[in-house]
Design a protein around this motif. Structure first.
Motif, PDB file in Angstrom:
ATOM      1  N   GLU A 134      30.714  26.224   9.868  1.00 51.80           N
ATOM      2  CA  GLU A 134      30.487  25.021  10.587  1.00 51.80           C
ATOM      3  C   GLU A 134      29.117  24.635  10.588  1.00 51.80           C
ATOM      4  O   GLU A 134      28.959  23.415  10.647  1.00 51.80           O
ATOM      5  N   VAL A 135      28.072  25.638  10.287  1.00 51.13           N
ATOM      6  CA  VAL A 135      26.729  24.891   9.970  1.00 51.13           C
ATOM      7  C   VAL A 135      26.572  24.062   8.818  1.00 51.13           C
ATOM      8  O   VAL A 135      26.264  23.067   8.657  1.00 51.13           O
ATOM      9  N   LEU A 136      27.385  24.580   7.768  1.00 53.28           N
ATOM     10  CA  LEU A 136      27.214  23.928   6.567  1.00 53.28           C
ATOM     11  C   LEU A 136      27.910  22.578   6.542  1.00 53.28           C
ATOM     12  O   LEU A 136      27.617  21.544   6.019  1.00 53.28           O
ATOM     13  N   ALA A 137      29.134  22.388   7.592  1.00 51.93           N
ATOM     14  CA  ALA A 137      29.872  21.205   7.518  1.00 51.93           C
ATOM     15  C   ALA A 137      29.251  20.384   8.492  1.00 51.93           C
ATOM     16  O   ALA A 137      29.750  18.998   8.362  1.00 51.93           O
ATOM     17  N   SER A 138      28.468  20.591   9.283  1.00 52.51           N
ATOM     18  CA  SER A 138      27.674  19.597  10.267  1.00 52.51           C
ATOM     19  C   SER A 138      26.836  18.727   9.553  1.00 52.51           C
ATOM     20  O   SER A 138      25.973  19.059   8.546  1.00 52.51           O
ATOM     21  N   ASP A 139      26.564  17.550  10.344  1.00 55.34           N
ATOM     22  CA  ASP A 139      25.562  16.596   9.938  1.00 55.34           C
ATOM     23  C   ASP A 139      24.526  16.606  10.905  1.00 55.34           C
ATOM     24  O   ASP A 139      23.750  15.530  11.123  1.00 55.34           O
ATOM     25  N   ALA A 140      24.181  17.529  11.666  1.00 53.77           N
ATOM     26  CA  ALA A 140      23.322  17.555  12.802  1.00 53.77           C
ATOM     27  C   ALA A 140      22.118  18.507  12.440  1.00 53.77           C
ATOM     28  O   ALA A 140      21.292  18.727  13.277  1.00 53.77           O
ATOM     29  N   PHE A 141      21.632  18.652  11.298  1.00 50.87           N
ATOM     30  CA  PHE A 141      20.649  19.644  10.955  1.00 50.87           C
ATOM     31  C   PHE A 141      19.354  18.943  10.328  1.00 50.87           C
ATOM     32  O   PHE A 141      18.494  19.577   9.950  1.00 50.87           O
ATOM     33  N   VAL A 142      19.351  17.555  10.203  1.00 45.29           N
ATOM     34  CA  VAL A 142      18.359  17.068   9.477  1.00 45.29           C
ATOM     35  C   VAL A 142      17.428  16.479  10.594  1.00 45.29           C
ATOM     36  O   VAL A 142      17.743  15.859  11.625  1.00 45.29           O
ATOM     37  N   PRO A 183      22.696  30.176   6.237  1.00 46.49           N
ATOM     38  CA  PRO A 183      23.315  29.282   5.474  1.00 46.49           C
ATOM     39  C   PRO A 183      22.425  28.599   4.469  1.00 46.49           C
ATOM     40  O   PRO A 183      23.150  28.020   3.502  1.00 46.49           O
ATOM     41  N   GLY A 184      21.361  29.039   4.123  1.00 36.59           N
ATOM     42  CA  GLY A 184      20.505  28.635   3.001  1.00 36.59           C
ATOM     43  C   GLY A 184      20.668  29.365   1.783  1.00 36.59           C
ATOM     44  O   GLY A 184      20.384  29.304   0.716  1.00 36.59           O
ATOM     45  N   GLU A 185      21.521  30.697   2.048  1.00 36.56           N
ATOM     46  CA  GLU A 185      21.830  31.547   0.931  1.00 36.56           C
ATOM     47  C   GLU A 185      23.439  31.441   0.572  1.00 36.56           C
ATOM     48  O   GLU A 185      24.331  30.875   1.590  1.00 36.56           O
ATOM     49  N   GLU A 186      23.717  31.347  -0.652  1.00 38.95           N
ATOM     50  CA  GLU A 186      25.233  30.952  -1.207  1.00 38.95           C
ATOM     51  C   GLU A 186      25.993  32.214  -0.494  1.00 38.95           C
ATOM     52  O   GLU A 186      25.579  33.486  -0.360  1.00 38.95           O
ATOM     53  N   LEU A 187      27.379  32.089  -0.673  1.00 36.97           N
ATOM     54  CA  LEU A 187      28.349  33.213  -0.155  1.00 36.97           C
ATOM     55  C   LEU A 187      28.237  34.097  -1.355  1.00 36.97           C
ATOM     56  O   LEU A 187      28.082  33.778  -2.674  1.00 36.97           O
ATOM     57  N   VAL A 188      28.500  35.389  -0.960  1.00 36.16           N
ATOM     58  CA  VAL A 188      28.594  36.671  -2.020  1.00 36.16           C
ATOM     59  C   VAL A 188      29.987  37.105  -1.695  1.00 36.16           C
ATOM     60  O   VAL A 188      30.385  37.498  -0.652  1.00 36.16           O
ATOM     61  N   ASP A 189      30.917  37.149  -2.925  1.00 37.51           N
ATOM     62  CA  ASP A 189      32.170  37.770  -2.615  1.00 37.51           C
ATOM     63  C   ASP A 189      32.955  36.842  -1.403  1.00 37.51           C
ATOM     64  O   ASP A 189      33.723  37.680  -0.847  1.00 37.51           O
TER      65      ASP A 189
END
Length: 224
Positions: A134-142, A183-189
């Protein structure tokens, strides 16, 4: 010098000059954290501006009333890597750190400065703004043209744990237990990185990226 700058410098000097941390800083050949060093090295007007901007921007977030933003110091990871387990004697915990061996080295702040200053969450809890997905999909973090998710990383959280004193963030001994998503890190497995302090151990973990419960927090951050 503003009251904000004075208070920030005093807090950081106190945090990094506890006996075990000061010894670790010296052992790793990092500059000692003194008021003069901080005053001369960092842009404090920019730091105050970013702190006010983060506070205002996320004022409507869930649990925003218990979130405090301010300056964090992050050491050069080639000297002191806060993305990985650290000696027990610098922790307020009773057992060694727990580190999921599937975790990669992790994102590091850019450049090779001995210390970097980040404006982010400095208290026990960040805001609850949903799951990793949800954090990655949001446009409210800029905020002020900067994406505050970029430095929602293991390194910044690890530095925060070090300088928060006897009661670390995301700890079961706080009023409520939480964990911070990265969320600044990529998913792992297919799993999301997070950090918490549970059962006397600092824990670098992997978990479900769609877990958006109230204890899942984030730490919006701006690199000064």
């Amino acid at each position: 010098m503003t009251d904000f700058t004075t208070a920030s410098i005093e807090r950081l000097v106190a945090a990094w000059n506890t006996k075990p941390l000061a010894a670790l800083v010296a052992e790793r050949d990092l500059p000692a954290i003194t008021a003069d060093y901080l005053r001369d090295t960092f842009a404090w007007s920019r730091t105050e501006q970013a702190t006010r901007a983060l506070t205002a921007h996320f004022a409507s977030a869930r649990f925003a009333d218990e979130v405090e933003y301010g300056a964090l110091l992050v050491p050069d990871p080639s000297k002191l890597d806060t993305r990985a387990p650290l000696p027990l004697d610098v922790r307020p915990t009773t057992a060694p750190d727990v580190f999921d061996e599937r975790l990669p080295p992790g994102v590091a702040l850019p450049g090779d400065a001995a210390w970097r200053l980040v404006v982010s969450v400095i208290g026990p809890y960040g805001p609850a703004l949903g799951s990793y997905h949800e954090v990655l999909a949001s446009d409210a973090f800029v905020v002020d043209g900067e994406d505050t998710r970029t430095w929602m990383t293991r390194q910044v959280w690890g530095a925060r744990v070090l300088q928060c004193g006897a009661t670390p963030p995301d700890c079961e001994h706080n009023e409520r237990w939480t964990f911070t998503l990265f969320p600044g890190e990529e998913l792992v497995d297919g799993q999301a990185e997070s950090g918490t302090v549970l059962k006397g151990k600092v824990r670098f973990r992997l978990g479900k990226p769609d877990r958006g419960i109230g204890s899942a927090r984030v730490a919006p951050a701006v690199l000064v």
